[in-house]
Design an enzyme around this catalytic site. Structure first.
Site, PDB file in Angstrom:
ATOM      1  N   TRP A   1       0.822  -1.222   0.000  1.00  7.07           N
ATOM      2  CA  TRP A   1       0.000   0.000   0.000  1.00  7.07           C
ATOM      3  C   TRP A   1       0.843   1.254   0.000  1.00  7.07           C
ATOM      4  O   TRP A   1       0.577   2.199  -0.732  1.00  7.07           O
ATOM      5  CB  TRP A   1      -1.018  -0.023   1.150  1.00  7.07           C
TER       6      TRP A   1
ATOM      7  N   ASP B   1      -1.554   6.685   6.352  1.00  5.41           N
ATOM      8  CA  ASP B   1      -2.642   5.836   5.881  1.00  5.41           C
ATOM      9  C   ASP B   1      -2.927   4.823   6.980  1.00  5.41           C
ATOM     10  O   ASP B   1      -2.130   3.923   7.228  1.00  5.41           O
ATOM     11  CB  ASP B   1      -2.221   5.129   4.580  1.00  5.41           C
TER      12      ASP B   1
ATOM     13  N   LYS C   1     -13.142  -1.313   6.571  1.00  7.82           N
ATOM     14  CA  LYS C   1     -12.480  -2.348   7.364  1.00  7.82           C
ATOM     15  C   LYS C   1     -13.034  -2.326   8.786  1.00  7.82           C
ATOM     16  O   LYS C   1     -13.804  -3.185   9.174  1.00  7.82           O
ATOM     17  CB  LYS C   1     -10.972  -2.157   7.336  1.00  7.82           C
TER      18      LYS C   1
HETATM   19  N1  PMP Z   1      -4.387   1.568   1.944  1.00 11.44           N
HETATM   20  C1  PMP Z   1      -4.562   0.500   2.720  1.00 11.44           C
HETATM   21  C2  PMP Z   1      -3.710   0.320   3.927  1.00 11.44           C
HETATM   22  C3  PMP Z   1      -5.547  -0.443   2.381  1.00 11.44           C
HETATM   23  O1  PMP Z   1      -5.720  -1.522   3.135  1.00 11.44           O
HETATM   24  C4  PMP Z   1      -6.350  -0.242   1.246  1.00 11.44           C
HETATM   25  C5  PMP Z   1      -7.453  -1.189   0.851  1.00 11.44           C
HETATM   26  N2  PMP Z   1      -7.279  -2.501   1.132  1.00 11.44           N
HETATM   27  C6  PMP Z   1      -6.112   0.886   0.473  1.00 11.44           C
HETATM   28  C7  PMP Z   1      -5.133   1.781   0.855  1.00 11.44           C
HETATM   29  C8  PMP Z   1      -6.947   1.159  -0.752  1.00 11.44           C
HETATM   30  O2  PMP Z   1      -8.213   1.513  -0.341  1.00 11.44           O
HETATM   31  P1  PMP Z   1      -9.414   1.748  -1.374  1.00 11.44           P
HETATM   32  O3  PMP Z   1      -9.571   0.498  -2.160  1.00 11.44           O
HETATM   33  O4  PMP Z   1     -10.538   2.056  -0.473  1.00 11.44           O
HETATM   34  O5  PMP Z   1      -9.043   2.909  -2.225  1.00 11.44           O
END
Ligand code: PMP
Length: 365
Positions: free
Chosen positions: A102, A176, A200
């Site tokens: 991520w 994040d 989540k």
């Molecule tokens: N950052 C993290 C730590 C995540 O776990 C996720 C989704 N699993 C995201 C970003 C991306 O999120 P989204 O699909 O809601 O854009």
């Protein structure tokens, strides 16, 4: 009603009590004669819903008055672009610490907008968080970006980044926290911007939470889209455009559920017990199962594990499903297994998983 133990990484399990309340209010919210999905976001009823949600979130996280809480859309991935667009100001560089998929994605996206600088990385294996002493911040960056819980790799920060100790006092710290926000108390004042997708620990997909220090609201680039311009969103009470009303309503019910259940300190205690139960079993399974993350950085929310004999993966997943244990397949980029054990997963569900893993190991060991 049959409900499974749902270990999905997100969208993920929500508290049953909350879902039951949503069901009961679906057609008629508090005598309004309509459900929340059907209401004008500008009406009295929804105004009270969003105001309570914001106040409850502020109380739960003890968000100082100098921070704004924004309810946005686009998910955490959109924030990867929205953040540089809002925070670069007159600077051209931003520092990124990469600890997994991520933060790597965030780092790559930032390169479209600035000289994204890799301050530290624990790649290619991402088995922990690089020691802060090894982080190299730029002299003139606009902010430092971290992902404090890597949902795919299962790596969680055990500390708050300290930019003063790294020679850049006052450098804004952006985090994040998508997959562990509200799993434990956080000292918000140690960060300047915290964000996360709701799907989540918080509520349905479609809502992104942003908690931002007010003084950062004036640094947006002129090309920043209005709907993603933090200052515009803040000045309009998260209603510059139509907000994700239903998701905000459900998130608000989750905040109330958290408050009824002892708040974030109580959640943290339960989350520690759940994570210990699962990791302890993995570590004592005589190598049948394995988690590669260094002990201090093991995520309490997302527990990836592999079977020593990967030829058993499909059998493991199908037997787990038959035992009512769902969504245990690891992310497609890494394979293996992953159990996400967010706030709404009770200890009982983790115990059911451990019991199953034990039986499976006995049968196939
Ligand atoms: N950052 C993290 C730590 C995540 O776990 C996720 C989704 N699993 C995201 C970003 C991306 O999120 P989204 O699909 O809601 O854009």
């Amino acid at each position: 009603m049959p409900r499974v133990w749902n270990f999905s990484a997100g969208p993920a399990v929500l508290p049953l009590e909350v879902l039951e309340q949503v069901r009961d209010e679906l057609l008629d919210w508090h005598g309004a004669g309509m459900g929340v999905m059907e209401m004008s976001h500008r009406g009295k009823a929804f105004t009270s819903i969003i105001e309570s949600a914001e106040a409850d979130l502020r109380e739960l996280l003890e968000v100082p008055d100098s921070y704004r809480i924004l309810f946005m859309q686009g998910g955490a991935i959109a924030e990867n672009a929205i953040i540089p667009l809002n925070l670069l100001g007159d600077k051209h560089t931003a520092d990124y610490v990469v600890t997994g998929s991520w933060s790597e994605k965030s780092f790559k996206e930032a390169k479209k907008y600035c000289n994204a600088h890799l301050a530290a990385s624990s790649g290619p294996h991402f088995s922990g968080v690089p020691a802060p002493e090894s982080w190299r911040l730029s002299t003139d960056s606009a902010y430092l970006f971290v992902c404090t819980n890597e949902t795919i790799g299962g790596v969680e920060y055990a500390f708050d980044p300290d930019v003063a100790a790294l020679g850049r006092p006052g450098l804004p710290v952006v985090a994040d926290m998508s997959s562990h926000l509200l799993s434990k108390p956080v000292d918000v004042s140690k960060y300047d911007l915290i964000f996360g997708g709701a799907q989540k620990n918080i509520g349905p997909a479609g809502l992104t939470i942003v908690i931002v220090r007010e003084e950062l609201l004036d640094r947006a680039l002129p090309i920043c889209p209005s709907a993603f311009h933090y200052k515009t969103v803040a000045e309009n009470g998260s209603m510059y455009n139509t907000p994700p009303t239903f998701a905000i309503y459900v998130a608000g019910l989750v905040f109330q559920w958290l408050k009824r259940n002892g708040g974030l300190a109580a959640m943290e205690q339960t989350n520690i017990r759940k994570a210990q139960l699962l990791y302890n079993y993995i570590d004592t399974s005589s190598g049948f199962y394995h988690n590669p993350i260094e002990l201090i950085s093991r995520s309490r929310m997302n527990v990836p594990f592999r079977l020593a004999n990967e030829a058993l993966n499909a059998e493991f997943l199908s037997q787990a499903q038959a035992a009512n244990l769902h969504s245990l397949k690891g992310h497609k980029s890494v394979g293996g297994m992953r159990a996400s054990i967010y706030n709404a997963m009770p200890l009982e569900g983790v115990q059911a998983l451990v019991d199953f893993m034990q039986d499976f190991a006995r049968e196939h060991g």
